[in-house]
Write a protein that holds these residues in place. Structure first.
Motif, short mmCIF file in Angstrom:
data_model
loop_
_atom_site.label_atom_id
_atom_site.label_comp_id
_atom_site.label_asym_id
_atom_site.label_seq_id
_atom_site.Cartn_x
_atom_site.Cartn_y
_atom_site.Cartn_z
N ASN A 98 0.81 -1.21 0.00
CA ASN A 98 0.00 0.00 0.00
C ASN A 98 0.85 1.26 0.00
O ASN A 98 0.52 2.24 -0.68
CB ASN A 98 -0.94 -0.03 1.20
CG ASN A 98 -2.04 -1.07 1.04
OD1 ASN A 98 -2.96 -0.89 0.27
ND2 ASN A 98 -1.92 -2.19 1.74
N ASN A 99 1.95 1.27 0.75
CA ASN A 99 2.82 2.45 0.77
C ASN A 99 3.45 2.70 -0.60
O ASN A 99 3.48 3.84 -1.09
CB ASN A 99 3.91 2.29 1.83
CG ASN A 99 3.38 2.42 3.23
OD1 ASN A 99 2.23 2.78 3.45
ND2 ASN A 99 4.21 2.12 4.22
N SER A 100 3.98 1.65 -1.20
CA SER A 100 4.60 1.83 -2.52
C SER A 100 3.55 2.17 -3.56
O SER A 100 3.82 2.91 -4.52
CB SER A 100 5.39 0.57 -2.92
OG SER A 100 4.55 -0.57 -3.01
N GLY A 101 2.33 1.66 -3.40
CA GLY A 101 1.24 2.03 -4.31
C GLY A 101 0.96 3.52 -4.24
O GLY A 101 0.75 4.18 -5.28
N GLN A 102 0.94 4.08 -3.03
CA GLN A 102 0.73 5.52 -2.90
C GLN A 102 1.90 6.30 -3.50
O GLN A 102 1.70 7.35 -4.13
CB GLN A 102 0.56 5.89 -1.42
CG GLN A 102 -0.74 5.41 -0.82
CD GLN A 102 -1.04 6.13 0.48
OE1 GLN A 102 -1.25 7.35 0.49
NE2 GLN A 102 -1.07 5.40 1.58
N MET A 103 3.12 5.81 -3.30
CA MET A 103 4.28 6.50 -3.86
C MET A 103 4.22 6.57 -5.38
O MET A 103 4.45 7.63 -5.98
CB MET A 103 5.57 5.79 -3.42
CG MET A 103 5.94 6.01 -1.98
SD MET A 103 7.57 5.31 -1.65
CE MET A 103 7.72 5.71 0.08
N PHE A 104 3.92 5.44 -6.01
CA PHE A 104 3.86 5.44 -7.47
C PHE A 104 2.66 6.23 -7.98
O PHE A 104 2.74 6.87 -9.04
CB PHE A 104 3.85 4.00 -8.00
CG PHE A 104 5.24 3.44 -8.16
CD1 PHE A 104 5.99 3.71 -9.30
CD2 PHE A 104 5.81 2.68 -7.16
CE1 PHE A 104 7.28 3.24 -9.43
CE2 PHE A 104 7.11 2.20 -7.29
CZ PHE A 104 7.85 2.47 -8.42
#
Length: 408
Positions: free
Chosen positions: A252-258
């Protein structure tokens, strides 16, 4: 809790503010939290679940840092009362790392800590790169469009955390299904309890099976700690569970970053064209992204403590907001703006104090690999749909996109 809690000036306590489990879109900062931050450094909140009526909330960076380092605020005491909370089901496991105070916390954490050191993560990095390359190769070969969550951002962290934990390949999907159910608030207490029972039962058997082994995976390390008497089996299981669930947070964190990179062309251009800026960009994105809904776990004041002119009474529950601390303008000027050139290294995205995230180094390594690999393999990476059509998870404790349609 003492209802006569007052400021030192003799004023009545701040009003209790309801904090509903509201649906938030994209990377929107929670408007309820923003309002609470404006009301003062210490406010009182009521969340959707729990028996006790209210809890303190600290939002200022220095106060959050103090509370999370101060032994006068106990996680252990908070594990035995049904405080106001976001999660529909609350039944902490005995021996859980998240609810331990010192010196017990260090004893529990030590058993698995060798798997998360800088050296251990450095040794794992080539294997993690191999796993990521396999996923990206398959995605590129199939061609655009693709769902970045489905193809890379979900399977990669799951594979890495399962590699560290020692989960066999043919068991990983089952374990992932349990962890996803545990962090959701949509299924209610019954669904969460079923998932916890399944996951923790599986972990307990795995630890028993590895008590006589000499592997360096987490389940083997915990099995060895049980064999030596360093940990009870129940404690080892309680340590392993949250570490396994941690893979969900990275998805979820990397999804928000991208999502942020893909919806902000200037930011994407900077990170793509200037690889040297990427470490600072990762810190700034970790500071900025609203990685969770509402607040995490509470603490209980063991004695009266004065913060910002407010007396918190012994026995009062206290929440801190790392999200709010990361937007404190006294520490991060113009905090609602993403600024790759700021020094955001003091962010609290991984927590603070004794309960600082065990897997922080591992998480950081995976984010670095994801950004480097995807921007190099897909240099014109872009969204395949309008930004407002990217669906985000609702009614879950950890925020992030459900899917991220991309083209290149």
């Amino acid at each position: 809790m003492a209802e006569d809690t007052t400021t030192l000036a003799g004023q009545p306590p701040p009003p209790v503010r309801d904090w509903p489990d509201v649906g938030l879109q994209g990377t929107e900062f929670d408007p309820v939290l923003a309002e609470l931050m404006r009301e003062g450094p210490l406010t009182r909140i009521r969340l959707p679940h729990g028996d006790e009526d209210w809890a303190w909330l600290a939002t200022r960076y220095d106060d959050v840092k103090m509370i999370t380092n101060d032994p006068r605020f106990s996680r252990k005491e908070a594990s035995v009362r049904q405080f106001t909370r976001l999660a529909p089901h609350f039944a902490p496991r005995p021996g859980a790392l998240a609810w331990a105070d010192q010196p017990d916390h260090n004893r529990l954490r030590r058993a698995a800590s060798t798997a998360y050191t800088v050296g251990a993560v450095k040794r794992l990095r080539p294997r993690a790169q191999e796993m990521l390359d396999e996923l990206v190769d398959a995605m590129v070969q199939d061609g655009p469009p693709a769902d970045l969550i489905e193809r890379v951002l979900e399977p990669f962290p799951i594979s890495v955390v399962c590699e560290v934990m020692g989960v066999p390949a043919d068991e990983r999907q089952k374990v992932h299904t349990w962890t996803r159910e545990i962090i959701s608030t949509a299924g209610g207490a019954e669904a969460s309890e079923r998932a916890k029972k399944g996951l923790f039962g599986w972990i307990a058997q795995a630890i028993r099976d590895r008590q006589d082994g000499d592997g360096d995976d987490v389940l083997s390390l915990l099995g060895g700690a049980v064999r030596s008497g360093e940990l009870k089996e129940e404690e080892a299981v309680s340590v392993a569970g949250p570490l396994q669930i941690g893979g969900e947070a990275l998805t979820n964190n990397s999804g928000q970053m991208f999502y942020l990179l893909l919806t902000r062309p200037d930011l994407m251009d900077r990170v793509r064209s200037d690889p040297a800026s990427r470490p600072a960009a990762i810190d700034e994105l970790l500071r900025y992204i609203p990685h969770r809904t509402a607040v995490g776990l509470p603490r209980v004041a063991l004695e009266d403590v004065v913060i910002q002119g407010v007396r918190i009474r012994a026995g009062d529950p206290v929440y801190v907001s790392y999200l709010a601390a990361n937007r404190d303008p006294d520490v991060f000027p113009d905090p609602d703006r993403i600024d790759v050139d700021r020094d955001a290294g003091a962010h609290m995205a991984f927590g603070n104090g004794p309960h600082y995230c065990t897997g922080a180094v591992l998480c950081r390594m995976q984010i670095e690999l994801l950004i480097d690999t995807l921007l190099e393999r897909c240099p014109d990476l872009r969204l395949a749909v309008p930004a407002d059509e990217v669906p985000f998870r609702q009614r879950t404790m950890i925020r992030g996109p459900i899917s991220l349609p991309i083209a290149w």
